[in-house]
Design a protein around this motif. Structure first.
Motif, PDB file in Angstrom:
ATOM      1  N   THR A 104       0.819  -1.217   0.000  1.00 45.61           N
ATOM      2  CA  THR A 104       0.000   0.000   0.000  1.00 45.61           C
ATOM      3  C   THR A 104       0.851   1.265   0.000  1.00 45.61           C
ATOM      4  O   THR A 104       0.485   2.275  -0.609  1.00 45.61           O
ATOM      5  CB  THR A 104      -0.932   0.021   1.226  1.00 45.61           C
ATOM      6  OG1 THR A 104      -1.717  -1.173   1.235  1.00 45.61           O
ATOM      7  CG2 THR A 104      -1.841   1.240   1.212  1.00 45.61           C
ATOM      8  N   HIS A 105       1.996   1.207   0.675  1.00 47.69           N
ATOM      9  CA  HIS A 105       2.825   2.403   0.849  1.00 47.69           C
ATOM     10  C   HIS A 105       4.180   2.300   0.147  1.00 47.69           C
ATOM     11  O   HIS A 105       5.062   3.134   0.397  1.00 47.69           O
ATOM     12  CB  HIS A 105       3.038   2.675   2.338  1.00 47.69           C
ATOM     13  CG  HIS A 105       1.774   2.886   3.105  1.00 47.69           C
ATOM     14  ND1 HIS A 105       0.965   3.986   2.900  1.00 47.69           N
ATOM     15  CD2 HIS A 105       1.168   2.124   4.043  1.00 47.69           C
ATOM     16  CE1 HIS A 105      -0.091   3.902   3.708  1.00 47.69           C
ATOM     17  NE2 HIS A 105       0.005   2.791   4.401  1.00 47.69           N
ATOM     18  N   ASN A 106       4.339   1.341  -0.735  1.00 43.22           N
ATOM     19  CA  ASN A 106       5.626   1.172  -1.407  1.00 43.22           C
ATOM     20  C   ASN A 106       5.716   2.081  -2.630  1.00 43.22           C
ATOM     21  O   ASN A 106       5.732   1.636  -3.776  1.00 43.22           O
ATOM     22  CB  ASN A 106       5.839  -0.285  -1.808  1.00 43.22           C
ATOM     23  CG  ASN A 106       7.276  -0.550  -2.225  1.00 43.22           C
ATOM     24  OD1 ASN A 106       8.154   0.279  -2.029  1.00 43.22           O
ATOM     25  ND2 ASN A 106       7.512  -1.709  -2.813  1.00 43.22           N
ATOM     26  N   TYR A 107       5.778   3.387  -2.355  1.00 38.55           N
ATOM     27  CA  TYR A 107       5.891   4.382  -3.423  1.00 38.55           C
ATOM     28  C   TYR A 107       7.335   4.449  -3.913  1.00 38.55           C
ATOM     29  O   TYR A 107       8.273   4.199  -3.152  1.00 38.55           O
ATOM     30  CB  TYR A 107       5.487   5.761  -2.907  1.00 38.55           C
ATOM     31  CG  TYR A 107       4.228   5.802  -2.085  1.00 38.55           C
ATOM     32  CD1 TYR A 107       3.003   5.415  -2.623  1.00 38.55           C
ATOM     33  CD2 TYR A 107       4.255   6.243  -0.774  1.00 38.55           C
ATOM     34  CE1 TYR A 107       1.837   5.467  -1.873  1.00 38.55           C
ATOM     35  CE2 TYR A 107       3.102   6.297  -0.009  1.00 38.55           C
ATOM     36  CZ  TYR A 107       1.902   5.901  -0.557  1.00 38.55           C
ATOM     37  OH  TYR A 107       0.760   5.947   0.190  1.00 38.55           O
ATOM     38  N   PRO A 108       7.562   4.807  -5.169  1.00 39.24           N
ATOM     39  CA  PRO A 108       8.940   4.998  -5.647  1.00 39.24           C
ATOM     40  C   PRO A 108       9.610   6.153  -4.897  1.00 39.24           C
ATOM     41  O   PRO A 108       9.089   7.265  -4.851  1.00 39.24           O
ATOM     42  CB  PRO A 108       8.763   5.309  -7.134  1.00 39.24           C
ATOM     43  CG  PRO A 108       7.341   5.746  -7.287  1.00 39.24           C
ATOM     44  CD  PRO A 108       6.569   5.032  -6.239  1.00 39.24           C
ATOM     45  N   ALA A 109      10.757   5.880  -4.313  1.00 34.04           N
ATOM     46  CA  ALA A 109      11.459   6.883  -3.506  1.00 34.04           C
ATOM     47  C   ALA A 109      11.992   8.008  -4.371  1.00 34.04           C
ATOM     48  O   ALA A 109      12.363   7.807  -5.534  1.00 34.04           O
ATOM     49  CB  ALA A 109      12.598   6.233  -2.737  1.00 34.04           C
ATOM     50  N   SER A 110      12.057   9.211  -3.790  1.00 37.47           N
ATOM     51  CA  SER A 110      12.678  10.348  -4.472  1.00 37.47           C
ATOM     52  C   SER A 110      13.893  10.866  -3.724  1.00 37.47           C
ATOM     53  O   SER A 110      14.732  11.559  -4.295  1.00 37.47           O
ATOM     54  CB  SER A 110      11.675  11.485  -4.644  1.00 37.47           C
ATOM     55  OG  SER A 110      11.208  11.948  -3.387  1.00 37.47           O
TER      56      SER A 110
END
Length: 266
Positions: A104-110
């Motif tokens: 659910t929270h595994n967004y691509p890191a910036s």
């Protein structure tokens, strides 16, 4: 006098991230290659080929550990930690573990940043304005310390603890910067605002980030923000609006009130 520049040969493509402490420098390029350099003679101590496109890395103060963030396919994030061996008879790099995040929270890191005391890791992402704010982990039950050096979001979420997920920006965060003493923190966002945060200080075991206020004034996304004096009272920022701004935290509120009054703004 001015130090002589040193040209380092090791990367064959664009270098994306670099961090330095008293003994080591760690560099990473867009192909996923990470190189650890010894500052005393600029010898390569270790190199690693990650299976992701590296977006950021940070050495953890007070240790020979570093953490990096990479993106796979532009869809998911990979955050791993490694230790640079101090003894010659040890493997040059020891993997400490990977950040475990629910789907659910595994967004691509910036980006990512470690506090100057090494007690907090902050991770931003390309999808929204939320941040992961993770406290340093202690030794495991067997007394070993070869584990990911910060708390695990997946474990906290399973326990119903979502305090690590912080949302104060409405769009992605582009820059993460600490003050020299680690008591203040800045976020620069696509939502045209700069976030000002604070921590209780190094002596507080429950230390985490506390949001204080926004700095508003840019007309487009803010790309960078950083403290420019030792007291962390003055800030510089740059934006896609084509302007760089200087901010004084000690007079900002009073100045804002005067401007609103002069132009009859609510």
């Amino acid at each position: 006098g001015q130090a002589d520049a040193k040209r380092l040969a090791g990367h064959s493509v664009q270098v994306k991230a670099i961090d330095v402490n008293d003994e080591l420098a760690v560099t990473a390029d867009v192909s996923g290659q990470i190189i650890v350099w010894q500052l005393s003679d600029w010898k390569i101590l270790a190199d690693l080929k990650a299976n992701t496109s590296i977006v950021d890395l940070a050495l953890i103060p007070g240790s020979r550990d570093f953490v990096y963030a990479g993106v796979r396919g532009g869809q998911s994030s990979e955050v791993l930690a490694y230790r640079v061996a101090a003894e010659k008879d040890q493997s040059s790099l020891q993997r400490l573990g990977q950040l475990r995040i629910s789907r659910t929270h595994n967004y691509p890191a910036s980006g990512l940043s470690v506090s100057p005391d090494g007690k907090l890791l902050v991770v931003s992402n390309r999808t929204n304005g939320s941040l992961f704010v993770l406290k340093a982990a202690g030794a495991d039950a067997n007394g070993a310390d070869k584990q990911f050096p910060f708390s695990q979001p997946a474990d906290l979420e399973a326990e119903g603890d979502m305090s690590w997920l912080v949302s104060h920006h409405s769009r992605p965060v582009n820059d993460l910067q600490w003050s020299a003493d680690g008591t203040q923190f800045l976020t620069a966002s696509d939502d045209r605002r700069i976030g000002v945060w604070s921590t209780p200080g190094a002596n507080d075991p429950s230390a985490t980030l506390t949001f204080r206020r926004y700095l508003r004034g840019h007309g487009a996304r803010v790309m960078q923000a950083g403290f420019i004096n030792a007291e962390a009272s003055q800030i510089s920022s740059t934006s896609a609006d084509g302007f760089s701004r200087l901010w004084d935290l000690q007079t900002h509120e009073e100045d804002s009130r005067e401007i609103r009054k002069a132009f009859n703004l609510s």
